[in-house]
Design a protein around this motif. Structure first.
Motif, PDB file in Angstrom:
ATOM      1  N   SER A 204      41.418  28.160  45.793  1.00  0.00           N
ATOM      2  CA  SER A 204      42.927  27.883  45.234  1.00  0.00           C
ATOM      3  C   SER A 204      43.508  26.591  44.969  1.00  0.00           C
ATOM      4  CB  SER A 204      43.806  28.560  46.310  1.00  0.00           C
ATOM      5  OG  SER A 204      43.392  29.975  46.267  1.00  0.00           O
ATOM      6  N   LEU A 205      43.027  25.413  45.671  1.00  0.00           N
ATOM      7  CA  LEU A 205      43.276  24.383  45.784  1.00  0.00           C
ATOM      8  C   LEU A 205      42.647  23.574  44.227  1.00  0.00           C
ATOM      9  CD1 LEU A 205      43.232  22.932  49.246  1.00  0.00           C
ATOM     10  CD2 LEU A 205      45.391  23.333  47.819  1.00  0.00           C
TER      11      LEU A 205
ATOM     12  N   SER B 282      44.549  37.756  41.661  1.00  0.00           N
ATOM     13  CA  SER B 282      45.599  38.099  41.226  1.00  0.00           C
ATOM     14  C   SER B 282      47.022  37.664  41.935  1.00  0.00           C
ATOM     15  CB  SER B 282      45.723  39.687  41.351  1.00  0.00           C
ATOM     16  OG  SER B 282      45.894  40.250  42.690  1.00  0.00           O
ATOM     17  N   ILE B 283      46.836  37.149  42.747  1.00  0.00           N
ATOM     18  CA  ILE B 283      48.012  36.420  43.590  1.00  0.00           C
ATOM     19  C   ILE B 283      48.226  35.092  42.984  1.00  0.00           C
ATOM     20  CG2 ILE B 283      48.941  35.280  45.839  1.00  0.00           C
ATOM     21  CD1 ILE B 283      47.571  38.148  46.920  1.00  0.00           C
TER      22      ILE B 283
ATOM     23  N   SER C 279      33.345  45.474  48.079  1.00  0.00           N
ATOM     24  CA  SER C 279      34.653  44.933  48.898  1.00  0.00           C
ATOM     25  C   SER C 279      34.657  43.481  48.693  1.00  0.00           C
ATOM     26  CB  SER C 279      34.348  44.994  50.425  1.00  0.00           C
ATOM     27  OG  SER C 279      34.162  46.466  50.699  1.00  0.00           O
ATOM     28  N   LEU C 280      33.663  42.756  48.519  1.00  0.00           N
ATOM     29  CA  LEU C 280      33.734  41.192  48.155  1.00  0.00           C
ATOM     30  C   LEU C 280      34.399  41.073  46.489  1.00  0.00           C
ATOM     31  CD1 LEU C 280      30.224  40.053  49.740  1.00  0.00           C
ATOM     32  CD2 LEU C 280      32.876  39.497  50.613  1.00  0.00           C
ATOM     33  N   ALA C 281      33.920  41.701  45.911  1.00  0.00           N
ATOM     34  CA  ALA C 281      34.481  41.559  44.532  1.00  0.00           C
ATOM     35  C   ALA C 281      36.017  42.031  44.477  1.00  0.00           C
ATOM     36  CB  ALA C 281      33.799  42.573  43.466  1.00  0.00           C
ATOM     37  N   THR C 282      36.340  43.048  45.186  1.00  0.00           N
ATOM     38  CA  THR C 282      37.791  43.336  45.242  1.00  0.00           C
ATOM     39  C   THR C 282      38.644  42.273  45.699  1.00  0.00           C
ATOM     40  OG1 THR C 282      37.193  45.755  45.377  1.00  0.00           O
ATOM     41  CG2 THR C 282      39.439  44.851  46.248  1.00  0.00           C
ATOM     42  N   LEU C 283      37.789  41.398  46.875  1.00  0.00           N
ATOM     43  CA  LEU C 283      38.614  40.430  47.605  1.00  0.00           C
ATOM     44  C   LEU C 283      38.957  39.295  46.575  1.00  0.00           C
ATOM     45  CD1 LEU C 283      36.932  40.720  51.179  1.00  0.00           C
ATOM     46  CD2 LEU C 283      39.341  40.971  50.438  1.00  0.00           C
ATOM     47  N   HIS C 284      37.925  39.145  45.683  1.00  0.00           N
ATOM     48  CA  HIS C 284      37.808  37.789  44.794  1.00  0.00           C
ATOM     49  C   HIS C 284      39.047  38.248  43.893  1.00  0.00           C
ATOM     50  CE1 HIS C 284      33.651  36.980  45.753  1.00  0.00           C
ATOM     51  NE2 HIS C 284      34.247  35.531  45.357  1.00  0.00           N
TER      52      HIS C 284
END
Length: 96
Positions: A24-25, A82-83, A72-77
């Motif tokens: 994010s940074l 998206s945030i 699950s990992l792809a969904t977390l990405h």
């Protein structure tokens, strides 16, 4: 869903928030550069970060995780992106 690779090595729990924060940074730094250099900072940022998010899921499916873990990992990405992407993009000018 085990969050272990094909060798049985688990992903450390703290890796999730740490890597989300780090990338994010990096996204914020990319936004700062594009704000100064790009003709259309917002759209350039969104296109670039969406492409990078798509690339970020490739290792999930190639590092030997089981199917449930990989998805699950792809969904977390995708959830993190998206945030972060819209939040940072809103702060960029549409044109320079």
């Amino acid at each position: 869903m085990s969050f272990e690779d094909s060798h049985g090595v688990p992903i450390p729990f703290l890796a999730f928030p740490q890597l989300t924060l780090i990338f994010s940074l990096i996204g914020v730094a990319l936004a700062a550069v594009l704000a100064r250099k790009a003709r259309r900072p917002r759209s350039t940022f969104v296109r670039t970060t969406v492409a990078l998010t798509a690339l970020s899921v490739v290792p999930d499916f190639t590092f030997g995780f089981d199917t449930a873990t990989a998805f699950s990992l792809a969904t977390l990405h995708v959830v993190a992106a998206s945030i972060v992407i819209p939040t940072v993009a809103r702060r960029l000018a549409a044109t320079r």
